[in-house]
Design a protein around this motif. Structure first.
Motif, PDB file in Angstrom:
ATOM      1  N   MET A   2       0.846  -1.193   0.000  1.00  0.00           N
ATOM      2  CA  MET A   2       0.000   0.000   0.000  1.00  0.00           C
ATOM      3  C   MET A   2       0.875   1.234   0.000  1.00  0.00           C
ATOM      4  O   MET A   2       2.055   1.163   0.335  1.00  0.00           O
ATOM      5  CB  MET A   2      -0.919  -0.023   1.231  1.00  0.00           C
ATOM      6  CG  MET A   2      -1.841  -1.230   1.266  1.00  0.00           C
ATOM      7  SD  MET A   2      -3.043  -1.218   2.633  1.00  0.00           S
ATOM      8  CE  MET A   2      -4.514  -0.639   1.791  1.00  0.00           C
TER       9      MET A   2
ATOM     10  N   HIS B 161     -15.901  -4.250   2.918  1.00  0.00           N
ATOM     11  CA  HIS B 161     -15.196  -4.816   4.085  1.00  0.00           C
ATOM     12  C   HIS B 161     -14.840  -3.630   4.973  1.00  0.00           C
ATOM     13  O   HIS B 161     -14.164  -2.706   4.530  1.00  0.00           O
ATOM     14  CB  HIS B 161     -13.935  -5.566   3.638  1.00  0.00           C
ATOM     15  CG  HIS B 161     -13.070  -6.009   4.790  1.00  0.00           C
ATOM     16  ND1 HIS B 161     -13.033  -7.319   5.239  1.00  0.00           N
ATOM     17  CD2 HIS B 161     -12.218  -5.313   5.590  1.00  0.00           C
ATOM     18  CE1 HIS B 161     -12.188  -7.404   6.265  1.00  0.00           C
ATOM     19  NE2 HIS B 161     -11.678  -6.203   6.489  1.00  0.00           N
TER      20      HIS B 161
ATOM     21  N   GLU C  73     -13.423  -2.763   8.981  1.00  0.00           N
ATOM     22  CA  GLU C  73     -12.776  -3.468  10.085  1.00  0.00           C
ATOM     23  C   GLU C  73     -12.063  -2.495  10.999  1.00  0.00           C
ATOM     24  O   GLU C  73     -11.502  -1.502  10.552  1.00  0.00           O
ATOM     25  CB  GLU C  73     -11.761  -4.437   9.467  1.00  0.00           C
ATOM     26  CG  GLU C  73     -10.808  -5.043  10.434  1.00  0.00           C
ATOM     27  CD  GLU C  73      -9.716  -5.851   9.732  1.00  0.00           C
ATOM     28  OE1 GLU C  73      -9.716  -5.916   8.474  1.00  0.00           O
ATOM     29  OE2 GLU C  73      -8.865  -6.385  10.425  1.00  0.00           O
TER      30      GLU C  73
ATOM     31  N   THR D 168      -9.474  -3.033  14.645  1.00  0.00           N
ATOM     32  CA  THR D 168      -8.924  -4.021  15.580  1.00  0.00           C
ATOM     33  C   THR D 168      -7.755  -3.423  16.361  1.00  0.00           C
ATOM     34  O   THR D 168      -7.033  -2.572  15.849  1.00  0.00           O
ATOM     35  CB  THR D 168      -8.445  -5.288  14.831  1.00  0.00           C
ATOM     36  OG1 THR D 168      -7.890  -6.208  15.779  1.00  0.00           O
ATOM     37  CG2 THR D 168      -7.378  -4.975  13.790  1.00  0.00           C
ATOM     38  N   ASN D 169      -7.614  -3.880  17.591  1.00  0.00           N
ATOM     39  CA  ASN D 169      -6.368  -3.560  18.303  1.00  0.00           C
ATOM     40  C   ASN D 169      -5.661  -4.854  18.716  1.00  0.00           C
ATOM     41  O   ASN D 169      -4.824  -4.864  19.590  1.00  0.00           O
ATOM     42  CB  ASN D 169      -6.610  -2.640  19.505  1.00  0.00           C
ATOM     43  CG  ASN D 169      -7.450  -3.297  20.578  1.00  0.00           C
ATOM     44  OD1 ASN D 169      -8.091  -4.309  20.323  1.00  0.00           O
ATOM     45  ND2 ASN D 169      -7.435  -2.751  21.774  1.00  0.00           N
TER      46      ASN D 169
ATOM     47  N   THR E  51      -4.518   1.170  -1.798  1.00  0.00           N
ATOM     48  CA  THR E  51      -4.039   0.499  -3.001  1.00  0.00           C
ATOM     49  C   THR E  51      -5.249   0.033  -3.794  1.00  0.00           C
ATOM     50  O   THR E  51      -6.360  -0.053  -3.269  1.00  0.00           O
ATOM     51  CB  THR E  51      -3.110  -0.691  -2.662  1.00  0.00           C
ATOM     52  OG1 THR E  51      -2.419  -1.096  -3.843  1.00  0.00           O
ATOM     53  CG2 THR E  51      -3.888  -1.896  -2.142  1.00  0.00           C
TER      54      THR E  51
ATOM     55  N   HIS F 191      -6.556  -3.241  -5.590  1.00  0.00           N
ATOM     56  CA  HIS F 191      -6.279  -4.670  -5.572  1.00  0.00           C
ATOM     57  C   HIS F 191      -6.933  -5.317  -6.788  1.00  0.00           C
ATOM     58  O   HIS F 191      -8.110  -5.073  -7.069  1.00  0.00           O
ATOM     59  CB  HIS F 191      -6.835  -5.265  -4.272  1.00  0.00           C
ATOM     60  CG  HIS F 191      -6.584  -6.730  -4.104  1.00  0.00           C
ATOM     61  ND1 HIS F 191      -5.310  -7.262  -4.055  1.00  0.00           N
ATOM     62  CD2 HIS F 191      -7.446  -7.771  -3.986  1.00  0.00           C
ATOM     63  CE1 HIS F 191      -5.398  -8.573  -3.908  1.00  0.00           C
ATOM     64  NE2 HIS F 191      -6.678  -8.910  -3.863  1.00  0.00           N
TER      65      HIS F 191
ATOM     66  N   LEU G 232      -8.715  -0.629  -1.625  1.00  0.00           N
ATOM     67  CA  LEU G 232      -8.415  -0.986  -0.237  1.00  0.00           C
ATOM     68  C   LEU G 232      -7.856   0.247   0.460  1.00  0.00           C
ATOM     69  O   LEU G 232      -6.879   0.834  -0.013  1.00  0.00           O
ATOM     70  CB  LEU G 232      -7.369  -2.109  -0.148  1.00  0.00           C
ATOM     71  CG  LEU G 232      -7.486  -3.340  -1.050  1.00  0.00           C
ATOM     72  CD1 LEU G 232      -6.415  -4.366  -0.680  1.00  0.00           C
ATOM     73  CD2 LEU G 232      -8.867  -3.971  -0.965  1.00  0.00           C
TER      74      LEU G 232
ATOM     75  N   ARG H 131       2.521   2.920  13.904  1.00  0.00           N
ATOM     76  CA  ARG H 131       3.921   3.140  13.519  1.00  0.00           C
ATOM     77  C   ARG H 131       4.707   1.850  13.388  1.00  0.00           C
ATOM     78  O   ARG H 131       5.766   1.835  12.786  1.00  0.00           O
ATOM     79  CB  ARG H 131       4.609   4.135  14.464  1.00  0.00           C
ATOM     80  CG  ARG H 131       4.733   3.716  15.894  1.00  0.00           C
ATOM     81  CD  ARG H 131       5.380   4.792  16.744  1.00  0.00           C
ATOM     82  NE  ARG H 131       4.464   5.909  16.998  1.00  0.00           N
ATOM     83  CZ  ARG H 131       3.521   5.912  17.937  1.00  0.00           C
ATOM     84  NH1 ARG H 131       3.364   4.847  18.721  1.00  0.00           N
ATOM     85  NH2 ARG H 131       2.736   6.939  18.117  1.00  0.00           N
ATOM     86  N   GLU H 132       4.162   0.748  13.907  1.00  0.00           N
ATOM     87  CA  GLU H 132       4.818  -0.556  13.696  1.00  0.00           C
ATOM     88  C   GLU H 132       4.275  -1.271  12.454  1.00  0.00           C
ATOM     89  O   GLU H 132       4.600  -2.431  12.219  1.00  0.00           O
ATOM     90  CB  GLU H 132       4.636  -1.468  14.913  1.00  0.00           C
ATOM     91  CG  GLU H 132       5.689  -1.274  16.000  1.00  0.00           C
ATOM     92  CD  GLU H 132       5.245  -0.246  17.021  1.00  0.00           C
ATOM     93  OE1 GLU H 132       4.054  -0.278  17.401  1.00  0.00           O
ATOM     94  OE2 GLU H 132       6.066   0.601  17.426  1.00  0.00           O
ATOM     95  N   GLY H 133       3.444  -0.563  11.694  1.00  0.00           N
ATOM     96  CA  GLY H 133       2.920  -1.162  10.464  1.00  0.00           C
ATOM     97  C   GLY H 133       1.736  -2.078  10.678  1.00  0.00           C
ATOM     98  O   GLY H 133       1.357  -2.818   9.769  1.00  0.00           O
ATOM     99  N   ARG H 134       1.145  -2.042  11.865  1.00  0.00           N
ATOM    100  CA  ARG H 134       0.001  -2.911  12.138  1.00  0.00           C
ATOM    101  C   ARG H 134      -1.299  -2.243  11.704  1.00  0.00           C
ATOM    102  O   ARG H 134      -1.499  -1.050  11.922  1.00  0.00           O
ATOM    103  CB  ARG H 134      -0.070  -3.254  13.632  1.00  0.00           C
ATOM    104  CG  ARG H 134       1.067  -4.155  14.065  1.00  0.00           C
ATOM    105  CD  ARG H 134       1.058  -4.347  15.556  1.00  0.00           C
ATOM    106  NE  ARG H 134       1.215  -3.067  16.242  1.00  0.00           N
ATOM    107  CZ  ARG H 134       1.741  -2.942  17.459  1.00  0.00           C
ATOM    108  NH1 ARG H 134       2.137  -4.004  18.114  1.00  0.00           N
ATOM    109  NH2 ARG H 134       1.845  -1.756  18.007  1.00  0.00           N
ATOM    110  N   LEU H 135      -2.170  -3.055  11.124  1.00  0.00           N
ATOM    111  CA  LEU H 135      -3.449  -2.529  10.661  1.00  0.00           C
ATOM    112  C   LEU H 135      -4.355  -2.225  11.849  1.00  0.00           C
ATOM    113  O   LEU H 135      -4.530  -3.053  12.743  1.00  0.00           O
ATOM    114  CB  LEU H 135      -4.103  -3.555   9.726  1.00  0.00           C
ATOM    115  CG  LEU H 135      -5.410  -3.121   9.065  1.00  0.00           C
ATOM    116  CD1 LEU H 135      -5.458  -3.646   7.636  1.00  0.00           C
ATOM    117  CD2 LEU H 135      -6.607  -3.616   9.849  1.00  0.00           C
TER     118      LEU H 135
ATOM    119  N   GLN I  51     -12.826  -1.252   2.593  1.00  0.00           N
ATOM    120  CA  GLN I  51     -12.556  -1.760   1.249  1.00  0.00           C
ATOM    121  C   GLN I  51     -13.868  -1.848   0.475  1.00  0.00           C
ATOM    122  O   GLN I  51     -14.896  -2.241   1.035  1.00  0.00           O
ATOM    123  CB  GLN I  51     -11.913  -3.150   1.332  1.00  0.00           C
ATOM    124  CG  GLN I  51     -10.667  -3.175   2.204  1.00  0.00           C
ATOM    125  CD  GLN I  51      -9.975  -4.535   2.317  1.00  0.00           C
ATOM    126  OE1 GLN I  51      -8.858  -4.610   2.783  1.00  0.00           O
ATOM    127  NE2 GLN I  51     -10.632  -5.600   1.887  1.00  0.00           N
TER     128      GLN I  51
ATOM    129  N   PHE J 128     -15.174 -10.016  -1.986  1.00  0.00           N
ATOM    130  CA  PHE J 128     -13.819 -10.330  -1.533  1.00  0.00           C
ATOM    131  C   PHE J 128     -13.742 -11.830  -1.274  1.00  0.00           C
ATOM    132  O   PHE J 128     -14.766 -12.464  -0.973  1.00  0.00           O
ATOM    133  CB  PHE J 128     -13.496  -9.537  -0.261  1.00  0.00           C
ATOM    134  CG  PHE J 128     -13.429  -8.047  -0.494  1.00  0.00           C
ATOM    135  CD1 PHE J 128     -12.301  -7.479  -1.072  1.00  0.00           C
ATOM    136  CD2 PHE J 128     -14.504  -7.225  -0.166  1.00  0.00           C
ATOM    137  CE1 PHE J 128     -12.255  -6.114  -1.320  1.00  0.00           C
ATOM    138  CE2 PHE J 128     -14.458  -5.861  -0.407  1.00  0.00           C
ATOM    139  CZ  PHE J 128     -13.324  -5.303  -0.986  1.00  0.00           C
TER     140      PHE J 128
END
Lengths: 117, 222
Positions: free
Chosen positions: A1, A24, A26, A28-29, A86, A88, A94, A100-104, A109, A115
């Motif tokens: 992305m 879609h 979402e 989440t933690n 991005t 897809h 999407l 900052r750690e790249g976690r969603l 979407q 999907f």
């Protein structure tokens, strides 16, 4: 992305106006939040492959985090904290927000076809 | 000596973090090991750091990582096809029947799974419960032994000392190599250990202490 380009995302959101699309959404933690930190809460929700039709769409925000609202005949879909996007398989948009750690942390979407499962 | 070991866990990487050392030890003795992996971790929030996966590409990426880890551990792989974060909402008996069918084909002497209620992630608890139900549904003299892994906070106070304490330090490198196959899950612990071969002696010792023992409870059927 890649980081959200607001004009391009707006163009893609507009393409799906008044069409039946699959969504879609979402947030989440992570399933380990309260395991790693006793004081934290596990929260999250996801909706996948629900069909909607929206008649209005807007992306708003500045800098590196954006909000998207989709207006339907009967209500709204909304996501906050979106940072990256991005296309897809050439046709599905999407949008996601990463920490900052790249976690969603959040995703929105939209696609004309379902999907994968 | 075990005849065949079946590992039943829900996510690609559960096998590497929790049981890779024990698996490597079984394989070193020539014992076949089969991993029944419940899902593809489709809903994982780690996308690599920096992210190289997205919600739609993650399943295939994690499937490839899983296959690599199974190659490193030299074990067979069967993917069960459930979706991440949904196992607890499936019909428990249906999942148990599915597992029982596979177990009756493989005829393992040992099953490794999560300890229901003490394995933190709802998928861990649900698949562990279904695995135990599957074994329970088998005729008593055909039942494999079940090792259940617990790691919820305070588990030892509630469950007592584990029955099986595997010192797997001898397989530490294999375990690390298996963990590091799961690159999309980098960040957190994997990020810290990415260059484990270059780590100072102190940090390496800490990692060995953390990953050098694998503990299990032997399930007591009524």
């Amino acid at each position: 992305m890649k980081p959200i380009q607001i004009e391009l995302v707006q163009q893609w959101l507009d393409k799906f106006i008044n069409q039946t699309v699959y969504i879609h959404v979402e947030t989440t933690n992570g399933a380990y939040a309260s395991h790693l930190d006793e004081k934290a809460y596990n929260v999250g929700a996801y909706v996948r492959n629900v069909q909607i039709t929206y008649n209005q769409a807007k992306i708003v925000g500045e800098g590196n985090a954006y909000r998207v609202g989709l207006k339907t005949n009967n209500g709204w879909i909304y996501a906050e904290g979106l940072t990256d996007w991005t296309i897809h398989e050439g046709s599905k948009i999407l949008l996601a927000g990463h920490d900052r750690e790249g976690r969603l942390m959040v995703a929105l979407q939209i696609s004309e076809t379902p999907f994968d499962y | 000596m075990e005849k065949h070991v079946v590992v039943i866990l829900p996510h690609p990487d559960d096998e590497s973090f929790g049981s890779a050392g024990s698996i490597a030890e079984f394989r070193s003795q020539g014992i076949p090991v089969t991993y029944l992996c419940g899902t593809l971790g489709e809903m994982g929030r780690n996308m690599g750091n920096p992210p190289f996966a997205n919600r739609e590409t993650l399943p295939e990426i994690r499937k490839q990582e899983l296959k690599k880890a199974c190659d490193v551990l030299d074990m067979n792989l069967q993917m069960l096809g459930y979706r991440d974060k949904t196992i607890e909402f499936e019909d428990r008996t249906e999942v148990a029947n599915h597992l029982q069918h596979i177990l009756e084909e493989i005829k393992p002497s040992l099953v490794i799974t999560h300890y229901p209620g003490y394995a933190v992630h709802p998928d861990h608890n649900a698949l562990g419960a279904a695995a135990i139900q599957a074994v329970e549904q088998m005729e008593e003299d055909h039942r494999p032994v079940v090792w259940a892994q617990a790691f919820a906070r305070g588990f030892q106070e509630k469950l007592g000392d584990p029955d099986v304490i595997n010192d797997v330090e001898a397989y530490f490198e294999t375990k690390m190599d298996a963990i590091l196959c799961h690159q999309s899950q980098a960040g957190g612990i994997i990020g810290d250990l990415k260059d484990y071969k270059a780590l100072g002696a102190d940090v390496l010792q800490e990692a060995k202490t953390r990953f050098g023992k694998e503990t299990f409870y032997i399930w007591k059927f009524q």
